[in-house]
Design an enzyme around this catalytic site. Structure first.
Site, PDB file in Angstrom:
ATOM      1  N   ASP A  18      -3.214  -4.643  19.900  1.00  0.00           N
ATOM      2  CA  ASP A  18      -3.769  -4.645  21.257  1.00  0.00           C
ATOM      3  C   ASP A  18      -4.189  -3.234  21.675  1.00  0.00           C
ATOM      4  OD1 ASP A  18      -4.567  -5.704  23.647  1.00  0.00           O
ATOM      5  OD2 ASP A  18      -2.570  -5.857  24.510  1.00  0.00           O
ATOM      6  N   TRP A  23      -8.982   1.682  24.581  1.00  0.00           N
ATOM      7  CA  TRP A  23      -9.270   2.879  23.779  1.00  0.00           C
ATOM      8  C   TRP A  23     -10.745   3.249  23.950  1.00  0.00           C
ATOM      9  CZ3 TRP A  23     -12.563   4.191  19.794  1.00  0.00           C
ATOM     10  CH2 TRP A  23     -12.224   5.323  19.031  1.00  0.00           C
ATOM     11  N   ARG A  31     -16.729  -1.687  24.625  1.00  0.00           N
ATOM     12  CA  ARG A  31     -15.503  -2.256  24.041  1.00  0.00           C
ATOM     13  C   ARG A  31     -15.595  -2.439  22.525  1.00  0.00           C
ATOM     14  NH1 ARG A  31     -11.791  -4.743  26.980  1.00  0.00           N
ATOM     15  NH2 ARG A  31     -11.434  -6.245  25.322  1.00  0.00           N
ATOM     16  N   HIS A  35     -13.074  -2.038  18.909  1.00  0.00           N
ATOM     17  CA  HIS A  35     -12.775  -2.970  17.814  1.00  0.00           C
ATOM     18  C   HIS A  35     -13.162  -2.345  16.479  1.00  0.00           C
ATOM     19  CE1 HIS A  35     -11.736  -5.914  20.733  1.00  0.00           C
ATOM     20  NE2 HIS A  35     -12.960  -6.160  21.150  1.00  0.00           N
ATOM     21  N   SER A  63      -7.318 -14.678  18.761  1.00  0.00           N
ATOM     22  CA  SER A  63      -6.479 -15.784  19.246  1.00  0.00           C
ATOM     23  C   SER A  63      -7.345 -16.949  19.719  1.00  0.00           C
ATOM     24  CB  SER A  63      -5.602 -15.299  20.405  1.00  0.00           C
ATOM     25  OG  SER A  63      -6.397 -15.126  21.559  1.00  0.00           O
ATOM     26  N   THR A  64      -6.707 -18.108  19.911  1.00  0.00           N
ATOM     27  CA  THR A  64      -7.452 -19.267  20.433  1.00  0.00           C
ATOM     28  C   THR A  64      -8.019 -18.927  21.817  1.00  0.00           C
ATOM     29  OG1 THR A  64      -5.293 -20.125  21.118  1.00  0.00           O
ATOM     30  CG2 THR A  64      -6.255 -21.126  19.183  1.00  0.00           C
ATOM     31  N   TRP A  67     -11.656 -16.912  22.390  1.00  0.00           N
ATOM     32  CA  TRP A  67     -12.973 -17.572  22.472  1.00  0.00           C
ATOM     33  C   TRP A  67     -13.541 -17.472  23.871  1.00  0.00           C
ATOM     34  CZ3 TRP A  67     -15.231 -18.207  18.088  1.00  0.00           C
ATOM     35  CH2 TRP A  67     -14.514 -18.572  16.942  1.00  0.00           C
ATOM     36  N   LEU A 129       1.124  -7.595  -2.041  1.00  0.00           N
ATOM     37  CA  LEU A 129       1.141  -7.874  -0.598  1.00  0.00           C
ATOM     38  C   LEU A 129       0.341  -9.129  -0.239  1.00  0.00           C
ATOM     39  CD1 LEU A 129       1.695  -6.788   2.385  1.00  0.00           C
ATOM     40  CD2 LEU A 129      -0.579  -5.752   2.235  1.00  0.00           C
ATOM     41  N   LEU A 193       4.427 -11.969  23.939  1.00  0.00           N
ATOM     42  CA  LEU A 193       4.090 -12.533  22.620  1.00  0.00           C
ATOM     43  C   LEU A 193       2.678 -13.096  22.556  1.00  0.00           C
ATOM     44  CD1 LEU A 193       7.316 -14.382  21.391  1.00  0.00           C
ATOM     45  CD2 LEU A 193       6.311 -12.272  20.524  1.00  0.00           C
ATOM     46  N   SER A 194       2.100 -13.414  23.717  1.00  0.00           N
ATOM     47  CA  SER A 194       0.722 -13.934  23.758  1.00  0.00           C
ATOM     48  C   SER A 194       0.464 -15.040  22.729  1.00  0.00           C
ATOM     49  CB  SER A 194      -0.287 -12.796  23.559  1.00  0.00           C
ATOM     50  OG  SER A 194      -0.185 -11.876  24.607  1.00  0.00           O
TER      51      SER A 194
HETATM   52  C1  FPP Z   1      -7.032  -6.716  21.280  1.00  0.00           C
HETATM   53  O1  FPP Z   1      -7.558  -5.618  21.951  1.00  0.00           O
HETATM   54  C2  FPP Z   1      -7.673  -6.872  19.985  1.00  0.00           C
HETATM   55  C3  FPP Z   1      -8.427  -7.942  19.616  1.00  0.00           C
HETATM   56  C4  FPP Z   1      -8.646  -9.104  20.474  1.00  0.00           C
HETATM   57  C5  FPP Z   1      -9.095  -8.004  18.304  1.00  0.00           C
HETATM   58  C6  FPP Z   1      -8.448  -7.276  17.181  1.00  0.00           C
HETATM   59  C7  FPP Z   1      -9.501  -6.992  16.180  1.00  0.00           C
HETATM   60  C8  FPP Z   1      -9.579  -5.903  15.388  1.00  0.00           C
HETATM   61  C9  FPP Z   1      -8.527  -4.889  15.316  1.00  0.00           C
HETATM   62  C10 FPP Z   1     -10.773  -5.653  14.529  1.00  0.00           C
HETATM   63  C11 FPP Z   1     -11.111  -6.717  13.548  1.00  0.00           C
HETATM   64  C12 FPP Z   1      -9.956  -7.178  12.771  1.00  0.00           C
HETATM   65  C13 FPP Z   1      -9.858  -7.186  11.414  1.00  0.00           C
HETATM   66  C14 FPP Z   1      -8.674  -7.783  10.768  1.00  0.00           C
HETATM   67  C15 FPP Z   1     -10.879  -6.603  10.538  1.00  0.00           C
HETATM   68  P1  FPP Z   1      -8.211  -5.833  23.372  1.00  0.00           P
HETATM   69  O2  FPP Z   1      -9.678  -5.960  23.189  1.00  0.00           O
HETATM   70  O3  FPP Z   1      -7.565  -6.980  24.069  1.00  0.00           O
HETATM   71  O4  FPP Z   1      -7.855  -4.483  24.074  1.00  0.00           O
HETATM   72  P2  FPP Z   1      -7.583  -4.255  25.626  1.00  0.00           P
HETATM   73  O5  FPP Z   1      -6.312  -4.971  25.961  1.00  0.00           O
HETATM   74  O6  FPP Z   1      -7.434  -2.771  25.707  1.00  0.00           O
HETATM   75  O7  FPP Z   1      -8.779  -4.768  26.359  1.00  0.00           O
END
Ligand code: FPP
Length: 248
Positions: A18, A23, A31, A35, A63-64, A67, A129, A193-194
């Site tokens: 998260d 960031w 945003r 990622h 996560s679900t 979407w 792994l 835990l979301s």
């Molecule tokens: C939560 O941060 C993160 C996600 C919903 C996506 C996680 C995806 C990646 C790390 C990149 C792709 C993954 C792989 C395995 C290659 P957020 O966007 O909710 O952050 P915020 O809470 O600061 O808004």
């Protein structure tokens, strides 16, 4: 820097990655740049887990509920996943890593699913792994689906309700055959835990850190493992009764 004791490593580490959005915001960037930077942390943490000798690493990639994010963000995340899988295949094969995915496969766009299935197939024989990517994953939906297939088996006459126990339920989860997570890490400063691994995380040690996912690197993983190794896992028993680090 102290190093974790390799004899008591968590067998399975699960991570809620998260903080990508925050960031990026902190840097005045869109945003999606968060990622993108998050993918570099994924690469670093997979490498670190493999080098340490961790058995299973489960990453909550989508996560679900995700979407419901703006379509452009969803599209960008799917694009990142696809290019990650394409570019990592060689490294996974070379390093004996096997890929598995948990979640609602049918909701993943066909072009991403195709790459995902190819990587799963080409790494299936690897014995190092296990990299478990949670994609379109939700714990409640996973349990609901397990209950549906168990109910169907009862209707078909291949299972009787009296035989349904925890082991049967576990066999119907996406994680069938894998050990439960010993350590569950969440980055980004939230302590919840979301909907992640609700069944499997029953006895996981929880580790929350303020560090945003794109800043989370090998040393932060080592710190989480060191913290885990300081804890006494009692599984409902008293301190004197408990010496083991895993429930089974
Ligand atoms: C939560 O941060 C993160 C996600 C919903 C996506 C996680 C995806 C990646 C790390 C990149 C792709 C993954 C792989 C395995 C290659 P957020 O966007 O909710 O952050 P915020 O809470 O600061 O808004």
């Amino acid at each position: 820097m102290p190093k974790p004791d390799t004899a008591t490593l968590p067998r399975h580490i699960a991570i809620i990655m998260d903080g990508n959005g925050r960031w990026a915001e902190q840097q005045g960037k869109p945003r999606i740049m968060g990622h993108r930077a998050g993918v570099e942390s994924v690469q670093d943490i997979v490498r670190a887990a493999r080098e340490l000798g961790v058995g299973v690493l489960t990453l909550y990639a989508f996560s679900t509920e995700n979407w419901k994010r703006p379509p452009l963000e969803v599209q960008a995340l799917m694009g990142l996943l696809k290019s990650f899988l394409e570019s990592e295949l060689g490294t996974m094969v070379e390093n004996n890593v096997s890929l598995r995915c948990l979640g609602q496969k049918d909701r993943i766009p066909a072009e991403v699913r195709k790459v995902m299935e190819r990587v799963i197939q080409q790494t299936a024989g690897n014995t190092g792994l296990i990299l478990n990517l949670a994609l379109s994953y939700g714990g409640r939906s996973e349990i609901t689906q397990a209950v549906q297939s168990i109910a169907q088996k009862c209707l078909d006459g291949t299972l009787i309700p009296e035989k349904i126990d925890q082991a049967v339920l576990e066999q119907h989860l996406y994680t069938a055959g894998l050990p439960d997570p010993d350590l569950l890490i969440r980055t980004g400063g939230e302590a919840r835990l979301s909907n992640f691994l609700l069944w499997q995380a029953s006895y996981a040690e929880l580790y929350f850190t303020e560090i945003l996912w794109p800043d989370f690197r090998k040393q932060d993983l080592l710190n989480a493992i060191l913290d885990f190794q300081k804890r006494q896992r009692r599984y409902g028993k008293t301190g004197e009764q408990t010496e083991q680090t895993h429930p089974n």
